[in-house]
Design a protein around this motif. Structure first.
Motif, PDB file in Angstrom:
ATOM      1  N   LEU A  53      40.183  37.957  26.196  1.00  0.00           N
ATOM      2  CA  LEU A  53      40.595  37.787  27.591  1.00  0.00           C
ATOM      3  C   LEU A  53      40.027  36.495  28.181  1.00  0.00           C
ATOM      4  CD1 LEU A  53      40.103  41.443  28.903  1.00  0.00           C
ATOM      5  CD2 LEU A  53      42.273  40.235  28.621  1.00  0.00           C
ATOM      6  N   TYR A  54      38.787  36.176  27.792  1.00  0.00           N
ATOM      7  CA  TYR A  54      38.130  34.971  28.323  1.00  0.00           C
ATOM      8  C   TYR A  54      38.901  33.728  27.891  1.00  0.00           C
ATOM      9  CZ  TYR A  54      34.345  31.709  29.473  1.00  0.00           C
ATOM     10  OH  TYR A  54      33.605  30.687  30.001  1.00  0.00           O
ATOM     11  N   ILE A  55      39.285  33.693  26.622  1.00  0.00           N
ATOM     12  CA  ILE A  55      39.952  32.501  26.092  1.00  0.00           C
ATOM     13  C   ILE A  55      41.380  32.397  26.624  1.00  0.00           C
ATOM     14  CG2 ILE A  55      40.856  31.473  23.961  1.00  0.00           C
ATOM     15  CD1 ILE A  55      38.258  32.653  22.616  1.00  0.00           C
ATOM     16  N   THR A  56      42.083  33.539  26.700  1.00  0.00           N
ATOM     17  CA  THR A  56      43.492  33.485  27.106  1.00  0.00           C
ATOM     18  C   THR A  56      43.676  33.419  28.620  1.00  0.00           C
ATOM     19  OG1 THR A  56      43.619  35.894  27.030  1.00  0.00           O
ATOM     20  CG2 THR A  56      44.345  34.714  25.064  1.00  0.00           C
ATOM     21  N   LYS A  57      42.661  33.842  29.382  1.00  0.00           N
ATOM     22  CA  LYS A  57      42.833  33.824  30.843  1.00  0.00           C
ATOM     23  C   LYS A  57      41.877  32.859  31.530  1.00  0.00           C
ATOM     24  CE  LYS A  57      45.041  38.185  31.794  1.00  0.00           C
ATOM     25  NZ  LYS A  57      45.106  39.340  32.673  1.00  0.00           N
ATOM     26  N   VAL A  58      40.569  33.125  31.399  1.00  0.00           N
ATOM     27  CA  VAL A  58      39.589  32.385  32.200  1.00  0.00           C
ATOM     28  C   VAL A  58      39.612  30.894  31.866  1.00  0.00           C
ATOM     29  CG1 VAL A  58      37.167  32.179  32.833  1.00  0.00           C
ATOM     30  CG2 VAL A  58      38.145  34.434  32.375  1.00  0.00           C
ATOM     31  N   LYS A 105      36.714  49.608  35.006  1.00  0.00           N
ATOM     32  CA  LYS A 105      36.969  50.518  36.133  1.00  0.00           C
ATOM     33  C   LYS A 105      37.554  49.788  37.337  1.00  0.00           C
ATOM     34  CE  LYS A 105      34.979  54.657  37.481  1.00  0.00           C
ATOM     35  NZ  LYS A 105      33.955  55.350  38.262  1.00  0.00           N
ATOM     36  N   THR A 106      36.956  48.635  37.658  1.00  0.00           N
ATOM     37  CA  THR A 106      37.437  47.892  38.823  1.00  0.00           C
ATOM     38  C   THR A 106      38.640  47.038  38.457  1.00  0.00           C
ATOM     39  OG1 THR A 106      35.944  46.049  38.369  1.00  0.00           O
ATOM     40  CG2 THR A 106      35.127  47.771  39.824  1.00  0.00           C
ATOM     41  N   GLY A 107      38.819  46.776  37.150  1.00  0.00           N
ATOM     42  CA  GLY A 107      39.977  46.025  36.689  1.00  0.00           C
ATOM     43  C   GLY A 107      39.868  44.531  36.855  1.00  0.00           C
ATOM     44  N   GLU A 108      38.699  44.034  37.286  1.00  0.00           N
ATOM     45  CA  GLU A 108      38.559  42.582  37.448  1.00  0.00           C
ATOM     46  C   GLU A 108      37.102  42.163  37.377  1.00  0.00           C
ATOM     47  OE1 GLU A 108      40.160  41.789  41.306  1.00  0.00           O
ATOM     48  OE2 GLU A 108      38.360  42.530  42.302  1.00  0.00           O
ATOM     49  N   ALA A 109      36.908  40.853  37.199  1.00  0.00           N
ATOM     50  CA  ALA A 109      35.563  40.305  37.195  1.00  0.00           C
ATOM     51  C   ALA A 109      35.618  38.911  37.795  1.00  0.00           C
ATOM     52  CB  ALA A 109      35.008  40.242  35.778  1.00  0.00           C
ATOM     53  N   GLU A 110      34.566  38.568  38.551  1.00  0.00           N
ATOM     54  CA  GLU A 110      34.495  37.208  39.073  1.00  0.00           C
ATOM     55  C   GLU A 110      34.361  36.245  37.906  1.00  0.00           C
ATOM     56  OE1 GLU A 110      31.775  36.372  42.369  1.00  0.00           O
ATOM     57  OE2 GLU A 110      31.614  38.542  42.589  1.00  0.00           O
ATOM     58  N   THR A 111      34.873  35.046  38.076  1.00  0.00           N
ATOM     59  CA  THR A 111      34.860  34.067  36.990  1.00  0.00           C
ATOM     60  C   THR A 111      33.439  33.763  36.526  1.00  0.00           C
ATOM     61  OG1 THR A 111      36.935  33.139  37.739  1.00  0.00           O
ATOM     62  CG2 THR A 111      35.583  31.743  36.343  1.00  0.00           C
ATOM     63  N   ILE A 112      32.500  33.650  37.462  1.00  0.00           N
ATOM     64  CA  ILE A 112      31.126  33.351  37.085  1.00  0.00           C
ATOM     65  C   ILE A 112      30.529  34.491  36.239  1.00  0.00           C
ATOM     66  CG2 ILE A 112      30.197  34.231  39.285  1.00  0.00           C
ATOM     67  CD1 ILE A 112      28.761  31.203  37.524  1.00  0.00           C
ATOM     68  N   PHE A 116      30.382  35.649  28.503  1.00  0.00           N
ATOM     69  CA  PHE A 116      30.739  34.833  27.349  1.00  0.00           C
ATOM     70  C   PHE A 116      29.476  34.280  26.673  1.00  0.00           C
ATOM     71  CE2 PHE A 116      31.831  30.774  25.346  1.00  0.00           C
ATOM     72  CZ  PHE A 116      32.759  31.228  24.418  1.00  0.00           C
ATOM     73  N   CYS A 117      28.559  33.738  27.475  1.00  0.00           N
ATOM     74  CA  CYS A 117      27.311  33.196  26.906  1.00  0.00           C
ATOM     75  C   CYS A 117      26.509  34.300  26.225  1.00  0.00           C
ATOM     76  CB  CYS A 117      26.464  32.541  27.994  1.00  0.00           C
ATOM     77  SG  CYS A 117      27.149  31.003  28.585  1.00  0.00           S
TER      78      CYS A 117
END
Lengths: 212, 10
Positions: A197-202, A140-147, A153-154
């Motif tokens: 998304l985590y692997i390709t971006k973060v 909905k917000t289209g984003e997430a903080e890295t933390i 992921f964990c």
């Protein structure tokens, strides 16, 4: 206990601690779904009622107590201590659409029609979908903080490692639990889009943001 | 068949 079980548990523990520390250090629960955290508190409570009836090991008991304690601490931080920072408008997933069908399924499909066993089954089914309000909020917000993405992921990795644990136990202990395996596969599949998304971006140093 | 659950797992 095998290496996948242990690393799975530690990954789960890491996820829970990462989230608690993120909220505590930033004094904010922005971007975190309080609904998902309430669902996880329900999951741990209904699953670990056997704390009162049977003792397995010091490891088992202490991990259960830590998971339950951290789950309630997280809910407390979101809805009480830092409630001013809670983004309720974006946390609009209808959890009754999860809890009601999952409750019905637990009554219908279980290993044993007893109170504790049905609650355990309910917790397994509910855990498999409990992250949906959080994923819905991010979409909905289209984003997430890295933390927050490290937390997710964990949390996703933990169930994937449990799948390897179950494969291990099937081969070396001739043991398998169909309910846990099916729910575990569903749970892991729900994270696949996020893993990508985590692997390709973060992991490449970019913030996780979704195309508008 | 459904095997009984692993009580040692978390």
């Amino acid at each position: 206990m095998n290496v996948f079980r242990l690393t799975g548990d530690l990954s789960h523990l890491a996820a829970i601690i990462i989230l608690l520390l993120k909220i505590w250090k930033s004094r904010s629960c922005a971007g975190i779904s309080g609904k998902s955290q309430i669902l996880f508190a329900i999951v741990f409570t209904t699953r670990y009622l056997d704390l009162l009836t049977s003792f397995i090991s010091i490891y088992n008991t202490s991990m259960k107590v830590i998971y339950i304690g951290c789950a309630y601490a997280t809910v407390y931080l979101i809805y009480m201590k830092f409630r001013a920072t809670y983004d309720g408008n974006h946390d609009s997933f209808r959890v009754e659409f999860l809890v009601v069908p999952v409750g019905g399924l637990a009554v219908l499909v279980n290993h044993d029609f007893s109170f504790l066993e049905i609650l355990w089954t309910f917790s397994i089914y509910l855990e498999s979908v409990a992250i949906l309000p959080q994923l819905f909020m991010i979409s909905k917000t289209g984003e997430a903080e890295t933390i927050t993405t490290h937390y997710l992921f964990c949390l996703g990795l933990y169930r994937a490692l449990y799948l390897l644990n179950w494969i291990w136990r099937f081969y070396f202990e001739s043991f398998f639990d169909m309910i846990a395996i099916v729910a575990g596969v569903v749970q892991t599949v729900l994270y696949c889009d996020f893993f990508y998304l985590y692997i390709t971006k973060v992991l490449k140093g970019k913030k996780l943001s979704l195309p508008a | 068949c459904l095997r009984k659950r692993a009580k040692d797992e978390l």
